[in-house]
Design an enzyme around this catalytic site. Sequence first.
Site: not given
Lengths: 260, 260, 260, 260
Positions: D104, D123, D125, D193
Amino acid sequence: MHMIERRTFLTTLVSAVLAGPMARAQQAPAPDDLIADLVAANHILAMENVLDAMGHVSVRHPSRPDRFLLARSMPPELVMAADILELDLDANPVDARGRTSYLERFIHSEIYRARRDVNAIVHCHAPSLIPFADSDVPLRAMYHMAAFIADGVPVFDIRQAAGITDLLVRDAKLGKALAASLGNKSAALMRHHGAVVVATSIPNVVGRSVYLDLNARVQIQTMSLGGKFTSVDPAEAKLRMTDPNEYARAWELWKRKVTR
Amino acid sequence: MHMIERRTFLTTLVSAVLAGPMARAQQAPAPDDLIADLVAANHILAMENVLDAMGHVSVRHPSRPDRFLLARSMPPELVMAADILELDLDANPVDARGRTSYLERFIHSEIYRARRDVNAIVHCHAPSLIPFADSDVPLRAMYHMAAFIADGVPVFDIRQAAGITDLLVRDAKLGKALAASLGNKSAALMRHHGAVVVATSIPNVVGRSVYLDLNARVQIQTMSLGGKFTSVDPAEAKLRMTDPNEYARAWELWKRKVTR
Amino acid sequence: MHMIERRTFLTTLVSAVLAGPMARAQQAPAPDDLIADLVAANHILAMENVLDAMGHVSVRHPSRPDRFLLARSMPPELVMAADILELDLDANPVDARGRTSYLERFIHSEIYRARRDVNAIVHCHAPSLIPFADSDVPLRAMYHMAAFIADGVPVFDIRQAAGITDLLVRDAKLGKALAASLGNKSAALMRHHGAVVVATSIPNVVGRSVYLDLNARVQIQTMSLGGKFTSVDPAEAKLRMTDPNEYARAWELWKRKVTR
Amino acid sequence: MHMIERRTFLTTLVSAVLAGPMARAQQAPAPDDLIADLVAANHILAMENVLDAMGHVSVRHPSRPDRFLLARSMPPELVMAADILELDLDANPVDARGRTSYLERFIHSEIYRARRDVNAIVHCHAPSLIPFADSDVPLRAMYHMAAFIADGVPVFDIRQAAGITDLLVRDAKLGKALAASLGNKSAALMRHHGAVVVATSIPNVVGRSVYLDLNARVQIQTMSLGGKFTSVDPAEAKLRMTDPNEYARAWELWKRKVTR
């Protein structure tokens, strides 16, 4: 590095001869034990997640009630004895020696000025307290360990005091407004910001801060059940709080943990 | 150090001859293994966050059922074998030797008096239990690990027993009232205070306390979902509880962790 | 201790000559790496709080699909290679050598019998899962890390299978009923008890168990917000799950942590 | 050290003249301090539970704004300086030397391309953020430590951008769609996500990520109380965010913790 500009040298010399004696002589030395307790309080409040990298704890000077001790601007978890500053009730450090003060030291100075019964203060951003600072749900004493808030916890809204700000208590005027909100209570919430907790001693203010956080989590869970609930009655709380060392057993444990 | 004042010497001699036999001879020595287990129970309950600096765990004396063992007044996490006191069912220490007892030792004495089947007791302030102590939502057995509360958990309200107090169980009368609330159950909640858990042995009372806490958190989360839910049926619970060492595997793990 | 009764001696001799070779020769030695992974899985699931002192994890024998490996009855956190037993699909240990099996080993044997695609199984009591096991709120895949449950998580109710029991899966009949509830899914909840999770390998079943727990906590928090929410679409989940080593990066981290 | 073998010299020369200009000469060496900070950021975000085995943090190259630094595909907690790759804005590693990139990485390349003011990206979660990514409840700034989201947090729904996918941002087109959702904001949620957070520096993006998580937990608890609540006003937030080193004190603490 080895060269000192003439002007700097002279300024330093004058400071040492004139300003130095004026500043230092006014600094009544705080007992080493009290400073050790204040260092421990910083570490305990970090260990118990009341403070993270932000927030601070102070104690009133034992022999000079117009002074208080507070770490320089740094994370509480890292505070050492050499980081403790002495400040007056205008929030000016007495002998900073290059050490920067917390921006929000006016929280402490103005509460010490307004409340003669207060000898120790914590300012924190504990996540459990923000829901009560931001909403119309009053924080209540869910069990005897939080008896000190049975007479209510006011909410200080800086916007009502000063309109649009950066939310920080960065001057004496804002400090006075916060102290006015606190009134004669043991804790006050700060909308969109955190809380302030006061007590008669370092062990008491640390104990109150830890159990204010625990009590808030208990109330959140209680209210999520959706039933009816009750809280400690002010008359019960008054009886519960007759011990001047209300958190002595906890302090004994916590201090042991952060000093080993 | 080697010199003993005459008066002290004589007093000691008299104690050994007269008071000594009356006091010490009545103290049947508890097996070292049981004391080691009680020390471990203190440490386990602190490790599992059932106890913090407050709360206590006791065990009935194995050869003298009118006695029980309980640490002196101190944080459970710090308890050592030398801190264990022996108390009678009036909550008087048999041989205190200057060691202070917990103020709320009457919780233990009166339950041991009322319940011959009980050999171990925990008193705690676990935050997960207060929501059920303070509200009208009954605590239920959400899974088999908490089967021991399938027949219900009564709530002791000290106000109904004694009006306005400091919320503490500080005498035999209040202890008896609490024991009456508990009845023949395995646990009771104490409004605005905490809980008491009883069992046949130290491992069982520790296991029950840990899973009472876990089960309460499960129920809080279940109810936050807003759906319909069921709990363990008393008939299922009865079958589940036939093992006299219901938490043996957990005890093995916990004891290993606190003794390494 | 040094005397052996004649009958015992003969029985033992016969065992060694006849039964021994039949039993031991049938035990295909599982690769050391697989046993090391199973030991690591026990420790990881304890570290991640999926298992506490209870629960277990197994793996199908790589060369004998009618066998599986499972620790003897003990806390997962303490399992070592010497504690790993080999069992057949009737849940009988092949070579127990005095080691006791888990009472609920039938969970494993019957799922391995019913599901040829399954090579690893976890049985746990994770507190986050009980709310969905006990209530009418279905567990849903809140994010891609839990894509494996996008096609639903059935709830096994032992009461519908066998009436009033002690809630434990203590025989093959109950194991079969659980396997039937599971069907072709990746996980099943067990009412008033816990959950079972299945996968193609040890790393996958550990990863799925950890994220099943995390995902449940996410759903509880999502539903507490009171708004409308969506979950992962089964078509999206199918695309997401094409990697046969879905949790390889997490396994790398976890294994490093429990082996250092 | 002072001797250079003739062959090495020639190879180096040829590299510098031919291949070098195409590949290596384009790799402006990032300062060691910046790489050390990026390694620390990986460890801090793991320590603070913003990242687990998944997720990543990057920084724009200080002298080549069309490049950024990102670890090879691995758990953040294990990243060392030798694991840091340099990538261009097409998300191609400049000198991979066998090291695999995160799938990603397009999250980073396309945001750096679209946002000249952004120098660092996370990024993650984090479980606290998924409830707001999956539901119609907007994430709001509950206190001054999260002032950077007072102007709103958009939600990126990959399904609106590309229909049924595996939910991963695995190419430049999806990266551009995410960057478009983010717009000029400081964070965006990713439905089913996780989230992306941007800032001017590594300390700022780490601080924002930690407090985005804390703030989400505060909002969840606030909403569970069921009362009316307010959040930080954008005008207050603007004043609060004038400090270019908004999380300097926290960074000092965190870096100390992961490097000792």
